[in-house]
Design an enzyme around this catalytic site. Structure first.
Site, PDB file in Angstrom:
ATOM      1  N   ASP A  98      -1.739   1.999   0.926  1.00 52.15           N
ATOM      2  CA  ASP A  98      -0.337   2.177   0.557  1.00 52.15           C
ATOM      3  C   ASP A  98      -0.116   3.617   0.086  1.00 52.15           C
ATOM      4  O   ASP A  98      -0.931   4.185  -0.632  1.00 52.15           O
ATOM      5  CB  ASP A  98       0.041   1.186  -0.558  1.00 52.15           C
ATOM      6  CG  ASP A  98       1.549   1.039  -0.710  1.00 52.15           C
ATOM      7  OD1 ASP A  98       2.073  -0.039  -0.383  1.00 52.15           O
ATOM      8  OD2 ASP A  98       2.206   2.013  -1.156  1.00 52.15           O
ATOM      9  N   ILE A  99       1.016   4.197   0.482  1.00 54.07           N
ATOM     10  CA  ILE A  99       1.324   5.587   0.141  1.00 54.07           C
ATOM     11  C   ILE A  99       1.643   5.749  -1.348  1.00 54.07           C
ATOM     12  O   ILE A  99       1.531   6.851  -1.892  1.00 54.07           O
ATOM     13  CB  ILE A  99       2.502   6.082   1.028  1.00 54.07           C
ATOM     14  CG1 ILE A  99       2.475   7.585   1.199  1.00 54.07           C
ATOM     15  CG2 ILE A  99       3.847   5.605   0.499  1.00 54.07           C
ATOM     16  CD1 ILE A  99       3.426   8.095   2.276  1.00 54.07           C
ATOM     17  N   GLY A 153      11.758  -8.324  -3.099  1.00 50.06           N
ATOM     18  CA  GLY A 153      11.351  -6.930  -3.264  1.00 50.06           C
ATOM     19  C   GLY A 153      10.817  -6.294  -2.001  1.00 50.06           C
ATOM     20  O   GLY A 153      10.084  -5.306  -2.057  1.00 50.06           O
ATOM     21  N   GLN A 154      11.182  -6.845  -0.840  1.00 50.26           N
ATOM     22  CA  GLN A 154      10.702  -6.270   0.428  1.00 50.26           C
ATOM     23  C   GLN A 154      11.520  -5.038   0.787  1.00 50.26           C
ATOM     24  O   GLN A 154      12.744  -5.109   0.866  1.00 50.26           O
ATOM     25  CB  GLN A 154      10.817  -7.318   1.549  1.00 50.26           C
ATOM     26  CG  GLN A 154      10.219  -6.834   2.867  1.00 50.26           C
ATOM     27  CD  GLN A 154      10.309  -7.873   3.976  1.00 50.26           C
ATOM     28  OE1 GLN A 154      10.979  -8.903   3.824  1.00 50.26           O
ATOM     29  NE2 GLN A 154       9.641  -7.607   5.082  1.00 50.26           N
ATOM     30  N   SER A 155      10.831  -3.900   0.988  1.00 48.79           N
ATOM     31  CA  SER A 155      11.542  -2.675   1.363  1.00 48.79           C
ATOM     32  C   SER A 155      11.291  -2.270   2.814  1.00 48.79           C
ATOM     33  O   SER A 155      12.069  -1.510   3.379  1.00 48.79           O
ATOM     34  CB  SER A 155      11.157  -1.523   0.427  1.00 48.79           C
ATOM     35  OG  SER A 155       9.777  -1.267   0.502  1.00 48.79           O
ATOM     36  N   HIS A 158       3.972  -7.559   6.022  1.00 41.36           N
ATOM     37  CA  HIS A 158       2.791  -6.868   5.506  1.00 41.36           C
ATOM     38  C   HIS A 158       2.282  -7.598   4.278  1.00 41.36           C
ATOM     39  O   HIS A 158       3.053  -8.172   3.515  1.00 41.36           O
ATOM     40  CB  HIS A 158       3.084  -5.394   5.173  1.00 41.36           C
ATOM     41  CG  HIS A 158       4.280  -5.176   4.301  1.00 41.36           C
ATOM     42  ND1 HIS A 158       5.569  -5.258   4.772  1.00 41.36           N
ATOM     43  CD2 HIS A 158       4.387  -4.886   2.987  1.00 41.36           C
ATOM     44  CE1 HIS A 158       6.419  -5.018   3.781  1.00 41.36           C
ATOM     45  NE2 HIS A 158       5.721  -4.798   2.674  1.00 41.36           N
ATOM     46  N   HIS A 208       0.254  -6.968   0.853  1.00 43.80           N
ATOM     47  CA  HIS A 208      -0.307  -6.028  -0.115  1.00 43.80           C
ATOM     48  C   HIS A 208      -1.626  -6.607  -0.621  1.00 43.80           C
ATOM     49  O   HIS A 208      -1.697  -7.804  -0.939  1.00 43.80           O
ATOM     50  CB  HIS A 208       0.604  -5.892  -1.338  1.00 43.80           C
ATOM     51  CG  HIS A 208       1.939  -5.274  -1.076  1.00 43.80           C
ATOM     52  ND1 HIS A 208       2.204  -3.950  -1.329  1.00 43.80           N
ATOM     53  CD2 HIS A 208       3.093  -5.802  -0.600  1.00 43.80           C
ATOM     54  CE1 HIS A 208       3.470  -3.684  -1.032  1.00 43.80           C
ATOM     55  NE2 HIS A 208       4.040  -4.799  -0.584  1.00 43.80           N
TER      56      HIS A 208
END
Ligand code: 5GP
Ligand code: ZN
Length: 113
Positions: free
Chosen positions: A30-31, A92-94, A99, A101
């Site tokens: 994750d960035i 909270g999905q952006s 995907h 986490h």
């Protein structure tokens, strides 16, 4: 899907720090990590979220969880880890591409915020 960030990462059009890749699945860091270990696992095919899954994706999901277990073993997450998939605005999905986490190497609070 043309306009999807994670489809572009899966296609190699946007770089990512990859941990694992096969023909169906990609795992990458994750960035904006929320734990000392924080990576994402995605199916390469575009699925908007877990709300769109059917029994047809059963084998794909089993493979994703097996890859997560192997990567966590390799990364030394023997104290445990958390797998989370956010769905929709309240979840909270952006990024609207399924995907998972994977968070590890700190004690994670429960319940989540
Ligand atoms: P969500 O908020 O949809 O559950 O999770 C999306 C995740 O994707 C966030 O944790 C965010 O930091 C990560 N992310 C967003 N853009 C990029 C990117 O370009 N590269 C990587 N590696 N992660 C990203
Ligand atoms: Zn996509």
């Amino acid at each position: 899907m043309d306009d999807c960030l994670f489809c572009k990462i899966a296609a190699g059009q946007i770089p990512a720090n990859k941990l694992f890749e096969d023909e169906q699945i990609l795992a990458f860091y994750d960035i904006d990590p929320q734990a000392p270990v924080h990576f994402l696992v995605i199916p390469k095919k575009h699925i908007p979220s877990a709300a769109c899954l059917t029994e047809q994706e059963g084998a794909l999901l089993a493979r994703i969880y097996a890859v997560i277990a192997r990567l966590c073993r390799e990364l030394g997450c023997e104290n445990g880890y958390r797998v989370v998939t956010n769905v929709g605005a309240d979840g909270g999905q952006s990024v609207p591409h399924l995907h998972f986490h994977v968070l590890a190497k700190r004690s994670l609070a429960w319940p989540p915020g």
